[in-house]
Each structure stands twice: as structure tokens, then as C-alpha cells.
Design an enzyme around this catalytic site. Sequence first.
Site, PDB file in Angstrom:
ATOM      1  N   LYS A  13       0.842  -1.213   0.000  1.00 38.77           N
ATOM      2  CA  LYS A  13       0.000   0.000   0.000  1.00 38.77           C
ATOM      3  C   LYS A  13       0.874   1.259   0.000  1.00 38.77           C
ATOM      4  O   LYS A  13       0.683   2.167  -0.804  1.00 38.77           O
ATOM      5  CB  LYS A  13      -0.922   0.023   1.240  1.00 38.77           C
ATOM      6  CG  LYS A  13      -1.821  -1.201   1.369  1.00 38.77           C
ATOM      7  CD  LYS A  13      -2.704  -1.149   2.614  1.00 38.77           C
ATOM      8  CE  LYS A  13      -1.979  -1.180   3.942  1.00 38.77           C
ATOM      9  NZ  LYS A  13      -1.314  -2.460   4.255  1.00 38.77           N
ATOM     10  N   ARG A  88     -10.132   0.583   8.160  1.00 38.27           N
ATOM     11  CA  ARG A  88      -9.719  -0.768   8.557  1.00 38.27           C
ATOM     12  C   ARG A  88     -10.814  -1.521   9.283  1.00 38.27           C
ATOM     13  O   ARG A  88     -10.600  -2.682   9.658  1.00 38.27           O
ATOM     14  CB  ARG A  88      -8.553  -0.654   9.516  1.00 38.27           C
ATOM     15  CG  ARG A  88      -7.195  -0.714   8.875  1.00 38.27           C
ATOM     16  CD  ARG A  88      -6.205  -0.438   9.988  1.00 38.27           C
ATOM     17  NE  ARG A  88      -5.042  -1.255   9.892  1.00 38.27           N
ATOM     18  CZ  ARG A  88      -3.917  -0.845   9.300  1.00 38.27           C
ATOM     19  NH1 ARG A  88      -3.835   0.313   8.722  1.00 38.27           N
ATOM     20  NH2 ARG A  88      -2.888  -1.642   9.281  1.00 38.27           N
ATOM     21  N   ARG A 127      11.989  -4.681   5.325  1.00 36.52           N
ATOM     22  CA  ARG A 127      11.636  -3.308   4.945  1.00 36.52           C
ATOM     23  C   ARG A 127      12.387  -2.262   5.767  1.00 36.52           C
ATOM     24  O   ARG A 127      12.597  -2.412   6.957  1.00 36.52           O
ATOM     25  CB  ARG A 127      10.140  -3.118   5.172  1.00 36.52           C
ATOM     26  CG  ARG A 127       9.712  -1.664   5.100  1.00 36.52           C
ATOM     27  CD  ARG A 127       8.238  -1.523   5.115  1.00 36.52           C
ATOM     28  NE  ARG A 127       7.636  -2.015   6.331  1.00 36.52           N
ATOM     29  CZ  ARG A 127       6.332  -2.071   6.521  1.00 36.52           C
ATOM     30  NH1 ARG A 127       5.506  -1.694   5.566  1.00 36.52           N
ATOM     31  NH2 ARG A 127       5.838  -2.524   7.644  1.00 36.52           N
ATOM     32  N   ARG A 161      10.755  -0.085  11.370  1.00 36.27           N
ATOM     33  CA  ARG A 161       9.624   0.102  12.279  1.00 36.27           C
ATOM     34  C   ARG A 161       9.666  -0.890  13.435  1.00 36.27           C
ATOM     35  O   ARG A 161       9.978  -2.060  13.224  1.00 36.27           O
ATOM     36  CB  ARG A 161       8.315  -0.096  11.497  1.00 36.27           C
ATOM     37  CG  ARG A 161       7.874   1.161  10.774  1.00 36.27           C
ATOM     38  CD  ARG A 161       6.758   0.938   9.793  1.00 36.27           C
ATOM     39  NE  ARG A 161       5.637   0.130  10.268  1.00 36.27           N
ATOM     40  CZ  ARG A 161       4.553  -0.101   9.527  1.00 36.27           C
ATOM     41  NH1 ARG A 161       4.442   0.428   8.320  1.00 36.27           N
ATOM     42  NH2 ARG A 161       3.586  -0.853  10.005  1.00 36.27           N
ATOM     43  N   ARG A 172      -0.899  -8.484  13.189  1.00 36.74           N
ATOM     44  CA  ARG A 172      -1.453  -7.494  12.249  1.00 36.74           C
ATOM     45  C   ARG A 172      -2.234  -8.199  11.142  1.00 36.74           C
ATOM     46  O   ARG A 172      -3.286  -7.719  10.702  1.00 36.74           O
ATOM     47  CB  ARG A 172      -0.327  -6.640  11.662  1.00 36.74           C
ATOM     48  CG  ARG A 172       0.190  -5.593  12.668  1.00 36.74           C
ATOM     49  CD  ARG A 172       1.619  -5.155  12.408  1.00 36.74           C
ATOM     50  NE  ARG A 172       1.832  -4.572  11.106  1.00 36.74           N
ATOM     51  CZ  ARG A 172       3.047  -4.404  10.551  1.00 36.74           C
ATOM     52  NH1 ARG A 172       4.136  -4.785  11.209  1.00 36.74           N
ATOM     53  NH2 ARG A 172       3.155  -3.858   9.365  1.00 36.74           N
TER      54      ARG A 172
END
Length: 215
Positions: A13, A88, A127, A161, A172
Site C-alpha cells: 500500500k 480498517r 523493509r 519500524r 497485524r
Amino acid sequence: MDIILLGPPGAGKGTQAQRLVDRRGMKQLSTGDMLRAAVKAGTPVGLKAKAVMEAGELVSDEIVSALIGDELDALAPGQGAIFDGYPRTAPQAESLDAILGERGRTLAHVIELDVDEDALVERIVGRYTCATCGKGYHDTFEQPKVAGTCDKCGGHEFKRRPDDNEQTVRTRMAEYRAKTAPILPIYDVRGIVARVDGMADIDVVTGAIEAVLAD
Ligand code: AP5
Ligand code: MG
Ligand code: ZN
């Protein structure tokens, strides 16, 4: 034109939203980014959100919907919004309809990034982002052209993160399946959902999204 990018953690996203910003001058509205900024700044919202985010659970609907309204009011005239990671939950989807309606805006497309969850853990643990401009990278899939130097701003500092570890990612994903995937039918009945193969190369995914927006 306002659009939603929908998909589980690591679906791409944020990666795709950044590209639409660069190509089309749209504005990326990522509630995750807004919440991380609030945590960093130590605001009351950030203090409430920190532990929830580190656990991989969802922050309250009231908090995130309030963030979105303010951001929409700051858009340039005619500028389109890319909702990234919002809505969400069903109550957030309802709030978004109200927030857009009050401003005379409508959703043009909901783009669902269709992905294989098992592959996403690898994406997420690899990431990182530029600490200066926020450009996203990946240890394997999207490295800077010159190692250690951001392609976009030339910065040399990068960050990861705190919620990008395997255990939190699994939570998640479970939250996505339980609370977010069930909102798709709301948009399906309006005929505005487009499914894009999110497992393709990053450029191919961008092309597929562009094709939807050009329709
Ligand atoms: P949020 O920041 O929204 O995180 P998320 O939904 O878990 O999604 P990610 O940002 O992890 O993934 P992404 O789809 O953006 O993937 P990316 O493009 O980076 O939310 C974080 C937390 O905040 C939540 O857990 C919750 O606590 C809270 N929160 C946020 N919004 C909320 C809301 N509305 N309500 C309640 N709580 C909320 O890609 C991942 C990696 O893969 C990158 O390294 C990228 O380079 C790579 N990659 C991308 N596409 C490809 C591809 N096609 N092929 C190979 N690699 C790829
Ligand atoms: Mg993201
Ligand atoms: Zn940078």
C-alpha cells in the site's frame, strides 16, 4: 479522484501510494504514518497509540477518523487522496463516507492488493525507510541505487519500524482478516472494487493500478 488502497500488512500500500504521489500529485493519507508521527512527537494521541501499535492491534476508530478529516481539509483544490491503511473496520468505513460526503467528495476506486500472506512476512522484516524523506526500501526487493544513499533525497540514515517483527506481523495479519477484509463487500456492492495482483513486481503492480485509474 479519491481512492482506497486495501491489503494486509506488507501488501505494498505504502509503496504504491508513494508512486501515485510522484506520478499524479495525489496526497497519501496513511493513518499508520500519522500515528507513527504522533508517537514520535509524544502527543496525547501518540501516547495512547504506542503500545497498541507495537502489539499489532488496531488503534480506536475515533482516533484515526479524527486524523483523516484534518488531513483532507489541508488538500490543495482538486487534489486527490489515497487512503492507505484506512478504513480498517466497518465503523471506519462508515466514518469515511460521512467525512467525504461532508466535503462533497466521493470514492472513485477501492484497489485491493491481492497477496500471498506467507510471502509478506519476508517483505516486512526486510523493509526500511529513509529517515530523512521517508522513501521506502527493501533489503532484497528495492535497494537504493547507491548502497547507503537514498535515491530520492541523498540521505544516509535509514530506519526500521518497531512493529516489523514476525510475531507482531502475524497479529497485524490476523487483525486484517478479522476486521478489515470484511469491509470489502461494502464497496463491492457499489461496483468500485478492483483487484490487483500484489505479488507481481513493484512496477507491474503500479501499471495495473494506473490502468484502473485510467478507466
Ligand atoms: P500501517 O502503517 O498501515 O501498517 P500495515 O497495514 O500493517 O501495512 P504496512 O505499512 O506494513 O504495509 P504496506 O502495505 O504499506 O507495505 P509496503 O508498501 O511498506 O499500520 C501500522 C499500525 O498502525 C497498525 O498495526 C495499527 O496499530 C495502526 N493503525 C494504522 N491505521 C489504522 C487504522 N485505520 N485503524 C486502526 N489502527 C490503525 O511494502 C512492504 C515491503 O515490501 C517494502 O519494503 C516494499 O519495498 C516491499 N514491496 C512492496 N511491494 C512489493 C512487490 N510487489 N514485490 C516485492 N516487494 C514489495
Ligand atoms: Mg504502509
Ligand atoms: Zn530520502
